[in-house]
Scaffold this active site. Structure first.
Site, PDB file in Angstrom:
ATOM      1  N   CYS A 176     -33.518 -57.908 -38.503  1.00 46.79           N
ATOM      2  CA  CYS A 176     -34.438 -59.037 -38.404  1.00 46.79           C
ATOM      3  C   CYS A 176     -34.578 -59.620 -36.998  1.00 46.79           C
ATOM      4  O   CYS A 176     -35.720 -59.851 -36.557  1.00 46.79           O
ATOM      5  CB  CYS A 176     -34.142 -60.120 -39.418  1.00 46.79           C
ATOM      6  SG  CYS A 176     -32.551 -60.063 -40.226  1.00 46.79           S
ATOM      7  N   GLN A 218     -30.848 -49.273 -43.864  1.00 46.10           N
ATOM      8  CA  GLN A 218     -31.725 -49.927 -44.829  1.00 46.10           C
ATOM      9  C   GLN A 218     -33.159 -49.451 -44.647  1.00 46.10           C
ATOM     10  O   GLN A 218     -33.578 -49.162 -43.541  1.00 46.10           O
ATOM     11  CB  GLN A 218     -31.700 -51.446 -44.627  1.00 46.10           C
ATOM     12  CG  GLN A 218     -30.389 -52.084 -45.029  1.00 46.10           C
ATOM     13  CD  GLN A 218     -30.449 -53.595 -44.929  1.00 46.10           C
ATOM     14  OE1 GLN A 218     -31.071 -54.128 -44.027  1.00 46.10           O
ATOM     15  NE2 GLN A 218     -29.789 -54.267 -45.851  1.00 46.10           N
ATOM     16  N   LYS A 278     -33.186 -64.894 -52.561  1.00 39.59           N
ATOM     17  CA  LYS A 278     -33.470 -63.472 -52.687  1.00 39.59           C
ATOM     18  C   LYS A 278     -33.840 -63.109 -54.114  1.00 39.59           C
ATOM     19  O   LYS A 278     -33.376 -63.729 -55.064  1.00 39.59           O
ATOM     20  CB  LYS A 278     -32.220 -62.632 -52.351  1.00 39.59           C
ATOM     21  CG  LYS A 278     -31.463 -63.050 -51.123  1.00 39.59           C
ATOM     22  CD  LYS A 278     -30.430 -62.008 -50.737  1.00 39.59           C
ATOM     23  CE  LYS A 278     -29.205 -62.029 -51.638  1.00 39.59           C
ATOM     24  NZ  LYS A 278     -28.181 -61.062 -51.206  1.00 39.59           N
ATOM     25  N   HIS A 302     -39.967 -56.419 -42.337  1.00 42.17           N
ATOM     26  CA  HIS A 302     -40.145 -57.864 -42.247  1.00 42.17           C
ATOM     27  C   HIS A 302     -41.629 -58.164 -42.213  1.00 42.17           C
ATOM     28  O   HIS A 302     -42.345 -57.650 -41.373  1.00 42.17           O
ATOM     29  CB  HIS A 302     -39.436 -58.418 -41.006  1.00 42.17           C
ATOM     30  CG  HIS A 302     -37.953 -58.269 -41.099  1.00 42.17           C
ATOM     31  ND1 HIS A 302     -37.300 -57.163 -40.620  1.00 42.17           N
ATOM     32  CD2 HIS A 302     -37.018 -59.056 -41.683  1.00 42.17           C
ATOM     33  CE1 HIS A 302     -36.006 -57.282 -40.889  1.00 42.17           C
ATOM     34  NE2 HIS A 302     -35.811 -58.414 -41.531  1.00 42.17           N
ATOM     35  N   HIS A 344     -38.149 -60.734 -45.812  1.00 42.73           N
ATOM     36  CA  HIS A 344     -37.277 -59.583 -45.531  1.00 42.73           C
ATOM     37  C   HIS A 344     -37.273 -58.749 -46.799  1.00 42.73           C
ATOM     38  O   HIS A 344     -37.073 -59.285 -47.876  1.00 42.73           O
ATOM     39  CB  HIS A 344     -35.825 -60.007 -45.298  1.00 42.73           C
ATOM     40  CG  HIS A 344     -35.608 -61.043 -44.250  1.00 42.73           C
ATOM     41  ND1 HIS A 344     -34.882 -60.789 -43.111  1.00 42.73           N
ATOM     42  CD2 HIS A 344     -35.979 -62.336 -44.173  1.00 42.73           C
ATOM     43  CE1 HIS A 344     -34.815 -61.895 -42.380  1.00 42.73           C
ATOM     44  NE2 HIS A 344     -35.472 -62.846 -42.998  1.00 42.73           N
ATOM     45  N   ARG A 352     -21.934 -52.758 -40.057  1.00 43.83           N
ATOM     46  CA  ARG A 352     -21.298 -53.975 -40.549  1.00 43.83           C
ATOM     47  C   ARG A 352     -19.822 -53.690 -40.706  1.00 43.83           C
ATOM     48  O   ARG A 352     -19.436 -52.732 -41.361  1.00 43.83           O
ATOM     49  CB  ARG A 352     -21.905 -54.372 -41.894  1.00 43.83           C
ATOM     50  CG  ARG A 352     -23.393 -54.630 -41.779  1.00 43.83           C
ATOM     51  CD  ARG A 352     -24.014 -55.010 -43.091  1.00 43.83           C
ATOM     52  NE  ARG A 352     -25.443 -55.238 -42.882  1.00 43.83           N
ATOM     53  CZ  ARG A 352     -26.295 -55.611 -43.840  1.00 43.83           C
ATOM     54  NH1 ARG A 352     -25.840 -55.820 -45.069  1.00 43.83           N
ATOM     55  NH2 ARG A 352     -27.557 -55.794 -43.561  1.00 43.83           N
ATOM     56  N   ASP A 377     -35.767 -51.043 -44.237  1.00 45.33           N
ATOM     57  CA  ASP A 377     -35.992 -52.447 -43.948  1.00 45.33           C
ATOM     58  C   ASP A 377     -37.441 -52.721 -43.542  1.00 45.33           C
ATOM     59  O   ASP A 377     -38.113 -51.851 -42.993  1.00 45.33           O
ATOM     60  CB  ASP A 377     -35.082 -52.828 -42.770  1.00 45.33           C
ATOM     61  CG  ASP A 377     -34.700 -54.287 -42.793  1.00 45.33           C
ATOM     62  OD1 ASP A 377     -35.096 -54.996 -43.720  1.00 45.33           O
ATOM     63  OD2 ASP A 377     -33.993 -54.707 -41.854  1.00 45.33           O
TER      64      ASP A 377
END
Length: 628
Positions: free
Chosen positions: A334, A381, A464, A385, A510, A363, A383
């Site tokens: 992000c 991910q 979420k 945005h 997200h 992570r 991912d």
RNA sequence: GCCGACGUAGCUCAGCUGGUAGAGCACUUCACUCGUAAUGAAGGGGUCCGCGGUUCGAAUCCGCGCGUCGGCUCCA
């Protein structure tokens, strides 16, 4: 008073009659076998009075598969374990012992740590109790009396439970053991035909890592020994589908101690990974996402701006540099996407902007949390945005949910939706959270998504919609997630120019729909038991030349199939044909083509996974593959 | 990170109370040239996770570290 039985008949009972009284009124056998009563759909201890007009259903030892009947059996079993432990380990303090899915546990605070082999001793003691037989009795007492009782017994955890318990305080006693308990419980221990202690683990008191760690004893119990045997067999079967085991057997990936939690993808595993990535890229393009690539490391200042430094630093890998500089390896995409958005003035005409990136993220997960592909430190991910105006939020959320359903539909997966609300360590005001939570919940309702609420389970920057799925061993994992965030764009000072020529706050959604490729592939391996559908299979077709003489022909067939877009290999005749077919079956390859004297491009011997055979021309085979 | 268990050949595992390491599969070679789930024979392969300690002697006992597994906490 009267109660209504399941067959709609009415049963006349004296006022204050209990479930057990009702059972006795029907028949002595029923009274003997009864374990629980369901009154107006709610489970209730047999010893408690019924109300006039209630519809009741008596559950007996014959309802051995009923979840409520099993729960009461297991709850009572937990009490037997506690009695045994108290007898064997003087000075032990008991905490809590509920039934859970597939069994029960009981938490203890032992004066000296116990070991796994102690379970055998405890198991033997429980079996002795079962042989002796136990009866449960129930009584209600006042809170003060309960405090005194447990103070006298030196049971501090029980006192704490008394203090926080809601409603009346009830006690259950069997043998030498009296426990604070809401119940319900069995009448006696006769229905417990099989009881097995299954494990030992640490567990924090009240699930709080700042509180003392207790010793949890897990067990399970059944109304029938056969059911226990069946349960253990099913566990064994599940173990065979475990993605960690199959990943090794099918040569998909492995882990090395030099980088715990980071899979090393083998070529065959990478074939699956790439297939999913291709799907993601293709579908993203269709749905208006823009592919981007952003840095893997950023300096500390960026993480301070994003809020990760405050809220997520413990899970980040940090790189110290000279001059007191610190870089952090990104755990999420992000912040980079915020920088991208902020790199130019944005007009309302530009929105929504949907940035997509499937970058490697790191992570630093706690060592004890790592788990095959489902919990890794190197995570990729799918991912994206979505930067949008407040007005665009509903349509964008709808599109995300549609996308999600499309993807899950490809695999026949049916995840459970969870609506995760503001956590304790949230950024932003309650008003802002009210708005964001309202938008997500409305999207769930609008799209007829069934969901449960996960209070306090949201991310620190926003609520979420999470999709959860259960792995082969019954563990729940989160896959995709859709999150609404106004914090991070605000922290980065992101705005757009509205039609009114004024700056407005921009919202960010997200979203990761697979969640992570790693976890998703882990789940897929278990979902398919390693027998992937054709489009995902690492090797889709294997050509087996019968003898050396058929080498060239087999290679030609392989080449043609590759030209048609399939992953094909050739199993050279270093082994017997039977052996090579067996190997291909064990590798769960969807199609095997045996190529010998009898075959030609006009007539191929095609064997499907599982053993079915047919004769097809190469052209027809390609057509067949295309329809799968 | 915490509690408990485990770590032996590429894989799955055996190796009783300490006496110097084994099986099956896989791999290599040879023979067989093969028709839809295992052809036969021979051979190679191990710092017994690492480091320290106890002991005449450690895969085995003890300590520490690392990793894995089952949970807890945390999380995609």
């Amino acid at each position: 008073m009267k109660v209504v039985l399941p067959d709609e008949s009415q049963l006349e009972l004296p006022d204050g009659a209990t479930g057990l009284d009702a059972a006795r009124a029907i028949g002595p056998k029923l009274a003997e076998q009864a374990v629980l009563v369901r009154a107006d759909g709610r489970v209730q201890d047999l010893r408690l009075p019924l109300d006039d007009g209630q519809r009741i259903q008596l559950l007996t030892t014959r309802d051995k598969d009923d979840p409520d009947a099993l729960a009461v059996l297991r709850h009572s079993s937990a009490h037997l374990v506690a009695e045994a432990v108290r007898r064997l380990y003087p000075g032990v303090k008991v905490a809590i012992g509920p039934p859970i899915e597939n069994g029960f546990y009981y938490d203890f605070d032992f004066p000296e740590p116990i070991r796994e082999e102690d379970l055998e001793t405890i198991q033997a003691e429980v079996e002795r109790e079962l042989a002796e037989g136990r009866e449960w009795s129930r009584e209600e007492i006042s809170r003060d009396e309960a405090r005194k009782l447990f103070a006298a017994e030196n049971e501090p955890y029980k006192i704490e439970l008394v203090d926080t318990a809601e409603g009346d305080i009830s006690l259950y006693t069997q043998g030498e053991f009296t426990d604070l308990c809401r119940g319900p419980h069995l009448q006696n221990s006769k229905p417990i035909k099989a009881l097995k202690l299954t494990g030992l683990a640490g567990a924090y008191w009240r699930g709080d890592s700042t509180k003392p760690q207790l010793t949890r004893i897990y067990g399970t119990a059944f109304y029938d020994q056969k059911d226990l045997d069946g349960y253990l067999e099913r566990l064994e079967e599940a173990r065979k589908r475990d993605h960690r085991r199959l990943g090794n057997q099918l040569d998909l990936f492995h882990f090395d101690e030099h980088s715990p939690g980071s899979p090393l993808w083998h070529p065959k595993g990478m074939a699956i990974f790439n297939t999913l990535e291709d799907l993601r890229r293709r579908e993203n393009a269709q749905r208006g996402y823009l592919e981007v690539k952003t840095p893997l490391i950023y300096d500390k200042a960026l993480w301070e701006t994003s809020g990760h430094w405050e809220k997520f630093r413990e899970s980040m890998f940090l790189i110290p540099l000279e001059h007191d500089q610190v870089y952090g390896i990104k755990p999420m995409n992000c912040p980079g996407h915020m920088l991208l958005f902020g790199s130019a003035l944005r007009s309302y005409r530009d929105l929504p902007i949907r940035y997509a990136e499937a970058a490697p993220l790191h992570r630093n997960e706690l060592a004890g949390a790592l788990h095959g592909l489902t919990r890794v430190r190197y995570v990729t991910q799918d991912d994206a945005h979505i930067f949008c105006t407040q007005e665009q939020i509903p349509a964008e959320l709808d599109a995300c949910i549609d996308y999600l359903r499309f993807l899950m539909g490809l695999f026949g997966l049916e995840p459970r939706a969870e609506f995760s609300t503001r956590p304790e360590n949230k950024l932003g005001s309650d008003e802002e959270w009210d708005f964001s939570e309202g938008e997500l919940q409305a999207a769930l309702e609008r799209n007829h998504m069934e969901y449960v609420v996960g209070a306090g389970e949201g991310s620190f920057y926003g609520p979420k919609i999470d999709l959860h799925i259960t792995d082969v061993l019954g563990r729940s994992w989160q896959l995709g997630t859709i999150q609404l965030d106004r914090q991070m764009p605000a922290r980065f000072g992101l705005t757009y120019m509205g039609a009114d020529n004024a700056e407005h706050a921009v919202f960010v959604i997200h979203r990761a729909l697979f969640g992570s490729f790693e976890r998703f592939i882990g789940i897929l391996i278990e979902h398919y038991g390693g027998a992937f559908p054709l489009w995902l299979a690492p090797v889709q077709v294997r050509i087996l030349p019968v003898g050396e003489a058929h080498h060239d022909g087999a290679q030609t067939i392989a080449l043609r199939l590759r030209e048609a877009g399939y992953r094909v290999d050739v199993g050279e005749p270093t082994e017997t044909i039977g052996k090579r077919i067996r190997t291909a079956e064990m590798e769960k390859i969807p199609f095997v083509v045996v190529y010998g004297d009898r075959e030609s491009e006009e007539s191929l011997a095609v064997r499907s996974r599982g053993g079915e055979q047919e004769t097809l021309s190469l052209a027809d085979f390609v057509t067949k593959l295309a329809t799968l």
